[in-house]
Enzyme design. Structure first.
Site, PDB file in Angstrom:
ATOM      1  N   TYR A 228       8.176 -10.971 -15.096  1.00  0.00           N
ATOM      2  CA  TYR A 228       7.149 -10.286 -14.294  1.00  0.00           C
ATOM      3  C   TYR A 228       5.779 -10.945 -14.468  1.00  0.00           C
ATOM      4  O   TYR A 228       5.142 -11.352 -13.496  1.00  0.00           O
ATOM      5  CB  TYR A 228       7.064  -8.797 -14.680  1.00  0.00           C
TER       6      TYR A 228
ATOM      7  N   GLY B  33       0.793  -1.242   0.000  1.00  0.00           N
ATOM      8  CA  GLY B  33       0.000   0.000   0.000  1.00  0.00           C
ATOM      9  C   GLY B  33       0.815   1.276   0.000  1.00  0.00           C
ATOM     10  O   GLY B  33       0.238   2.363  -0.015  1.00  0.00           O
TER      11      GLY B  33
ATOM     12  N   PHE C 150       2.353   2.755  -5.906  1.00  0.00           N
ATOM     13  CA  PHE C 150       1.499   3.623  -6.726  1.00  0.00           C
ATOM     14  C   PHE C 150       0.000   3.317  -6.541  1.00  0.00           C
ATOM     15  O   PHE C 150      -0.768   4.132  -6.008  1.00  0.00           O
ATOM     16  CB  PHE C 150       1.950   3.463  -8.190  1.00  0.00           C
TER      17      PHE C 150
ATOM     18  N   THR D 137      -2.801  -8.658 -13.139  1.00  0.00           N
ATOM     19  CA  THR D 137      -2.591  -7.837 -14.332  1.00  0.00           C
ATOM     20  C   THR D 137      -3.048  -8.546 -15.610  1.00  0.00           C
ATOM     21  O   THR D 137      -3.017  -9.780 -15.685  1.00  0.00           O
ATOM     22  CB  THR D 137      -1.082  -7.497 -14.445  1.00  0.00           C
ATOM     23  N   ASP D 138      -3.404  -7.742 -16.615  1.00  0.00           N
ATOM     24  CA  ASP D 138      -3.752  -8.318 -17.922  1.00  0.00           C
ATOM     25  C   ASP D 138      -2.551  -9.002 -18.562  1.00  0.00           C
ATOM     26  O   ASP D 138      -2.701  -9.800 -19.493  1.00  0.00           O
ATOM     27  CB  ASP D 138      -4.324  -7.243 -18.863  1.00  0.00           C
ATOM     28  N   GLU D 139      -1.335  -8.680 -18.074  1.00  0.00           N
ATOM     29  CA  GLU D 139      -0.126  -9.233 -18.710  1.00  0.00           C
ATOM     30  C   GLU D 139      -0.046 -10.755 -18.563  1.00  0.00           C
ATOM     31  O   GLU D 139       0.689 -11.399 -19.298  1.00  0.00           O
ATOM     32  CB  GLU D 139       1.128  -8.551 -18.157  1.00  0.00           C
TER      33      GLU D 139
ATOM     34  N   GLY E 225      10.974 -10.073 -25.782  1.00  0.00           N
ATOM     35  CA  GLY E 225       9.685 -10.683 -25.404  1.00  0.00           C
ATOM     36  C   GLY E 225       8.559  -9.668 -25.284  1.00  0.00           C
ATOM     37  O   GLY E 225       7.544  -9.932 -24.637  1.00  0.00           O
TER      38      GLY E 225
ATOM     39  N   SER F   4       6.961  -4.921  -9.820  1.00  0.00           N
ATOM     40  CA  SER F   4       5.945  -4.634 -10.837  1.00  0.00           C
ATOM     41  C   SER F   4       6.481  -4.178 -12.193  1.00  0.00           C
ATOM     42  O   SER F   4       5.695  -3.914 -13.098  1.00  0.00           O
ATOM     43  CB  SER F   4       4.989  -3.564 -10.300  1.00  0.00           C
TER      44      SER F   4
ATOM     45  N   GLY G 135      -1.564   0.910  -4.665  1.00  0.00           N
ATOM     46  CA  GLY G 135      -1.971   0.621  -3.284  1.00  0.00           C
ATOM     47  C   GLY G 135      -2.199   1.889  -2.473  1.00  0.00           C
ATOM     48  O   GLY G 135      -3.138   1.964  -1.672  1.00  0.00           O
TER      49      GLY G 135
ATOM     50  N   LYS H 257       3.471 -13.096 -11.765  1.00  0.00           N
ATOM     51  CA  LYS H 257       2.091 -12.730 -11.404  1.00  0.00           C
ATOM     52  C   LYS H 257       1.140 -13.892 -11.714  1.00  0.00           C
ATOM     53  O   LYS H 257       0.206 -14.172 -10.956  1.00  0.00           O
ATOM     54  CB  LYS H 257       1.644 -11.468 -12.164  1.00  0.00           C
TER      55      LYS H 257
ATOM     56  N   LYS I 103       7.908   3.662 -15.348  1.00  0.00           N
ATOM     57  CA  LYS I 103       6.875   3.260 -16.299  1.00  0.00           C
ATOM     58  C   LYS I 103       6.726   4.342 -17.370  1.00  0.00           C
ATOM     59  O   LYS I 103       7.058   5.513 -17.135  1.00  0.00           O
ATOM     60  CB  LYS I 103       5.535   3.051 -15.574  1.00  0.00           C
ATOM     61  N   LEU I 104       6.224   3.949 -18.545  1.00  0.00           N
ATOM     62  CA  LEU I 104       6.247   4.831 -19.721  1.00  0.00           C
ATOM     63  C   LEU I 104       5.745   6.258 -19.439  1.00  0.00           C
ATOM     64  O   LEU I 104       6.433   7.231 -19.757  1.00  0.00           O
ATOM     65  CB  LEU I 104       5.419   4.216 -20.860  1.00  0.00           C
TER      66      LEU I 104
HETATM   67  P1  NAD Z   1       4.517  -0.438  -7.376  1.00  0.00           P
HETATM   68  O1  NAD Z   1       5.796  -1.060  -7.839  1.00  0.00           O
HETATM   69  O2  NAD Z   1       4.336   1.036  -7.491  1.00  0.00           O
HETATM   70  O3  NAD Z   1       4.270  -0.800  -5.839  1.00  0.00           O
HETATM   71  C1  NAD Z   1       4.539  -2.052  -5.289  1.00  0.00           C
HETATM   72  C2  NAD Z   1       4.556  -1.895  -3.782  1.00  0.00           C
HETATM   73  O4  NAD Z   1       4.779  -3.189  -3.197  1.00  0.00           O
HETATM   74  C3  NAD Z   1       5.673  -0.984  -3.258  1.00  0.00           C
HETATM   75  O5  NAD Z   1       5.166  -0.143  -2.251  1.00  0.00           O
HETATM   76  C4  NAD Z   1       6.696  -1.955  -2.673  1.00  0.00           C
HETATM   77  O6  NAD Z   1       7.455  -1.401  -1.603  1.00  0.00           O
HETATM   78  C5  NAD Z   1       5.780  -3.068  -2.204  1.00  0.00           C
HETATM   79  N1  NAD Z   1       6.476  -4.356  -2.101  1.00  0.00           N
HETATM   80  C6  NAD Z   1       7.307  -4.926  -3.009  1.00  0.00           C
HETATM   81  N2  NAD Z   1       7.741  -6.121  -2.556  1.00  0.00           N
HETATM   82  C7  NAD Z   1       7.154  -6.300  -1.339  1.00  0.00           C
HETATM   83  C8  NAD Z   1       7.184  -7.351  -0.398  1.00  0.00           C
HETATM   84  N3  NAD Z   1       7.931  -8.441  -0.605  1.00  0.00           N
HETATM   85  N4  NAD Z   1       6.457  -7.232   0.736  1.00  0.00           N
HETATM   86  C9  NAD Z   1       5.710  -6.116   0.964  1.00  0.00           C
HETATM   87  N5  NAD Z   1       5.660  -5.089   0.098  1.00  0.00           N
HETATM   88  C10 NAD Z   1       6.357  -5.187  -1.038  1.00  0.00           C
HETATM   89  O7  NAD Z   1       3.391  -1.222  -8.155  1.00  0.00           O
HETATM   90  P2  NAD Z   1       1.942  -0.752  -8.629  1.00  0.00           P
HETATM   91  O8  NAD Z   1       2.043  -0.225 -10.009  1.00  0.00           O
HETATM   92  O9  NAD Z   1       1.315   0.062  -7.572  1.00  0.00           O
HETATM   93  O10 NAD Z   1       1.217  -2.173  -8.727  1.00  0.00           O
HETATM   94  C11 NAD Z   1       0.511  -2.704  -7.616  1.00  0.00           C
HETATM   95  C12 NAD Z   1      -0.089  -4.030  -8.010  1.00  0.00           C
HETATM   96  O11 NAD Z   1      -0.936  -3.873  -9.133  1.00  0.00           O
HETATM   97  C13 NAD Z   1       0.967  -5.066  -8.418  1.00  0.00           C
HETATM   98  O12 NAD Z   1       0.581  -6.307  -7.875  1.00  0.00           O
HETATM   99  C14 NAD Z   1       0.892  -5.085  -9.926  1.00  0.00           C
HETATM  100  O13 NAD Z   1       1.236  -6.365 -10.434  1.00  0.00           O
HETATM  101  C15 NAD Z   1      -0.578  -4.771 -10.159  1.00  0.00           C
HETATM  102  N6  NAD Z   1      -0.882  -4.092 -11.429  1.00  0.00           N
HETATM  103  C16 NAD Z   1      -0.210  -2.977 -11.794  1.00  0.00           C
HETATM  104  C17 NAD Z   1      -0.545  -2.335 -12.985  1.00  0.00           C
HETATM  105  C18 NAD Z   1       0.156  -1.079 -13.424  1.00  0.00           C
HETATM  106  O14 NAD Z   1      -0.092  -0.611 -14.535  1.00  0.00           O
HETATM  107  N7  NAD Z   1       0.988  -0.460 -12.606  1.00  0.00           N
HETATM  108  C19 NAD Z   1      -1.562  -2.856 -13.798  1.00  0.00           C
HETATM  109  C20 NAD Z   1      -2.228  -4.017 -13.383  1.00  0.00           C
HETATM  110  C21 NAD Z   1      -1.881  -4.616 -12.190  1.00  0.00           C
HETATM  111  P1  TYD Z   2       5.475   0.070 -19.091  1.00  0.00           P
HETATM  112  O1  TYD Z   2       5.043   1.383 -18.572  1.00  0.00           O
HETATM  113  O2  TYD Z   2       6.795  -0.479 -18.670  1.00  0.00           O
HETATM  114  O3  TYD Z   2       4.295  -0.957 -18.799  1.00  0.00           O
HETATM  115  P2  TYD Z   2       4.102  -2.494 -19.333  1.00  0.00           P
HETATM  116  O4  TYD Z   2       5.389  -2.995 -19.837  1.00  0.00           O
HETATM  117  O5  TYD Z   2       3.689  -3.153 -18.077  1.00  0.00           O
HETATM  118  O6  TYD Z   2       3.030  -2.414 -20.372  1.00  0.00           O
HETATM  119  O7  TYD Z   2       5.495   0.146 -20.674  1.00  0.00           O
HETATM  120  C1  TYD Z   2       4.348   0.522 -21.411  1.00  0.00           C
HETATM  121  C2  TYD Z   2       4.696   0.405 -22.875  1.00  0.00           C
HETATM  122  O8  TYD Z   2       5.670   1.403 -23.202  1.00  0.00           O
HETATM  123  C3  TYD Z   2       5.335  -0.916 -23.242  1.00  0.00           C
HETATM  124  O9  TYD Z   2       4.912  -1.281 -24.552  1.00  0.00           O
HETATM  125  C4  TYD Z   2       6.822  -0.624 -23.226  1.00  0.00           C
HETATM  126  C5  TYD Z   2       6.877   0.818 -23.683  1.00  0.00           C
HETATM  127  N1  TYD Z   2       7.992   1.631 -23.137  1.00  0.00           N
HETATM  128  C6  TYD Z   2       8.771   2.401 -24.005  1.00  0.00           C
HETATM  129  O10 TYD Z   2       8.564   2.431 -25.237  1.00  0.00           O
HETATM  130  N2  TYD Z   2       9.768   3.163 -23.454  1.00  0.00           N
HETATM  131  C7  TYD Z   2      10.039   3.166 -22.124  1.00  0.00           C
HETATM  132  O11 TYD Z   2      10.990   3.857 -21.695  1.00  0.00           O
HETATM  133  C8  TYD Z   2       9.229   2.366 -21.256  1.00  0.00           C
HETATM  134  C9  TYD Z   2       9.481   2.349 -19.777  1.00  0.00           C
HETATM  135  C10 TYD Z   2       8.213   1.625 -21.813  1.00  0.00           C
END
Ligand code: NAD
Ligand code: TYD
Length: 334
Positions: free
Chosen positions: A147, A8, A11, A123-125, A272, A83, A13, A151, A186-187
């Site tokens: 990753y 939590g 991002f 995640t959809d991934e 990949g 993540s 959480g 998941k 992230k992008l």
């Molecule tokens: P994030 O990387 O911003 O946050 C992850 C959090 O988990 C951090 O606060 C980190 O300190 C904590 N953490 C990591 N390892 C830990 C552990 N072993 N024990 C306790 N805490 C730990 O990630 P996010 O983008 O907020 O994603 C949160 C969840 O949502 C993840 O499970 C991710 O797979 C899922 N998700 C993310 C996206 C996205 O676009 N960001 C999309 C779909 C699903």
């Molecule tokens: P990202 O934010 O890493 O999310 P995910 O890989 O989980 O989809 O990337 C989003 C898209 O952007 C993905 O197709 C990879 C691409 N990308 C770039 O082109 N440049 C970058 O610097 C990053 C981080 C991602």
């Protein structure tokens, strides 16, 4: 309801903890977080003094810490994860520890404590890439990166605990999130901060990979809906309303920050690399949820948030981040 929100301080959480505390006056939230590079107490600064909020520093793979944090909780919402796909390619170990073993420890703790509800944020991934059409909850699991494989491993354990032990567990699978408090690896946040600073905007391959963008508040309302109304043992997709190729995302960021296309830097593609993600959220919509924020509006709000919150991101864009950036992109920031 008292919720244990693992991960939590990250991002999504942290946005979810804030969402629950403001939407449900009778609920309280315990955040358990390891505070990795991605987890920051600053993300929770505005709820830190709320009497219905508590923070516990610890890892989900540490059973003792989990048992203590879980005391008196009615539900677990597990966000804790490594993540970022690029980091999983560089060094997958932590992904297995947190996303697979950590999930298993949480499930065991939940089973021992008889927790009433367990929601796995996935995640959809895990579905892999789709050329046409959209994934439904019945689509096969076919992950491409360490990753998404980690998941998928977590998801499989959750499903097995439901079938074997009758664990009251559910899984949400969301598409790419964006919005306030996202770590700039992230992008979208990476390109927003680089554009504001006049740094290059790295685009992988031909930039024609498509993502299904979900504003983080819409994800939080989706998780909250599934937590309260979803059927045990079921999977729910939470997808954004708009799909967009990466290069268009980058061009919109250029417009919103007043820069020009000379900042675009086509770099070596990710190994990949999934070409397209697309989710059907019809099942979640039958619970009364819908995504409210269109991508154009959400992106504008996101750029405005990063412009206005330099005190949040300035400390991140130094130290370890600069080393990561150099390794990942082979260049340094200005
Ligand atoms: P994030 O990387 O911003 O946050 C992850 C959090 O988990 C951090 O606060 C980190 O300190 C904590 N953490 C990591 N390892 C830990 C552990 N072993 N024990 C306790 N805490 C730990 O990630 P996010 O983008 O907020 O994603 C949160 C969840 O949502 C993840 O499970 C991710 O797979 C899922 N998700 C993310 C996206 C996205 O676009 N960001 C999309 C779909 C699903
Ligand atoms: P990202 O934010 O890493 O999310 P995910 O890989 O989980 O989809 O990337 C989003 C898209 O952007 C993905 O197709 C990879 C691409 N990308 C770039 O082109 N440049 C970058 O610097 C990053 C981080 C991602």
């Amino acid at each position: 309801m008292k919720l244990l929100v693992t991960g939590g301080a990250g991002f999504i959480g942290s946005n979810f903890a804030r969402y629950v505390l403001s939407e449900h006056a009778g609920d309280s939230v315990v955040v358990l977080d390891k505070l990795t590079y991605a987890g920051r107490r600053e993300n929770l600064a505005d709820v830190a003094d709320n009497p219905r909020f508590e923070f516990v520093h610890g890892a989900i793979e540490d059973r003792e810490v989990v048992d203590a944090a879980l005391e008196g909780c009615d539900a677990i919402v597990n966000f804790a994860a490594e993540s970022h796909v690029d980091r999983s390619i560089e060094d997958p170990d932590a992904f297995i520890t947190t996303d697979v073993i950590g999930t298993h420890v949480l499930l065991e703790a939940a089973r021992a404590a008889g927790v009433g509800r367990y929601l796995q944020v996935s995640t959809d991934e895990v579905y892999g890439s789709i050329e046409e059409g959209s994934f439904t909850e019945k689509s096969p699991i076919d992950p491409s990166s360490p990753y998404s494989a980690s998941k998928a491993g977590g998801d499989m354990l959750v499903q097995a605990y439901f079938r074997t032990y009758g664990m009251p567990a559910l899984i949400c699978r969301a598409s790419n999130n964006y919005g306030p408090f996202q770590y700039p690896e992230k992008l979208i946040p990476l390109c927003v901060l680089n554009a504001l600073a006049g740094d290059k905007l790295p685009v992988y391959g031909d930039g024609m990979q498509v993502r299904n963008w979900l504003y983080v508040e819409d994800h939080c309302s989706g998780i909250d809906t599934v937590l309260r109304k979803g059927a045990e043992g079921d999977v729910y997709n939470i997808g954004g309303p708009d799909e967009c190729p990466n290069i268009e995302v980058v061009n919109r960021i250029i417009e919103l920050t007043g820069r020009d296309e000379s900042l675009i830097d086509y770099v070596t593609d990710r190994p990949g690399h999934d070409r397209r993600y697309s989710l059907s959220s019809e099942k979640t919509m039958t619970l009364g949820w819908e995504a409210k924020t269109r991508f154009a509006e959400g992106l504008e709000r996101t750029v405005a948030w990063y412009r206005e919150n330099e005190n949040w991101w300035a400390p991140i864009r130094s130290g370890d981040y600069l080393e990561y950036y150099q390794r990942q992109y082979g260049q340094s920031l200005a």
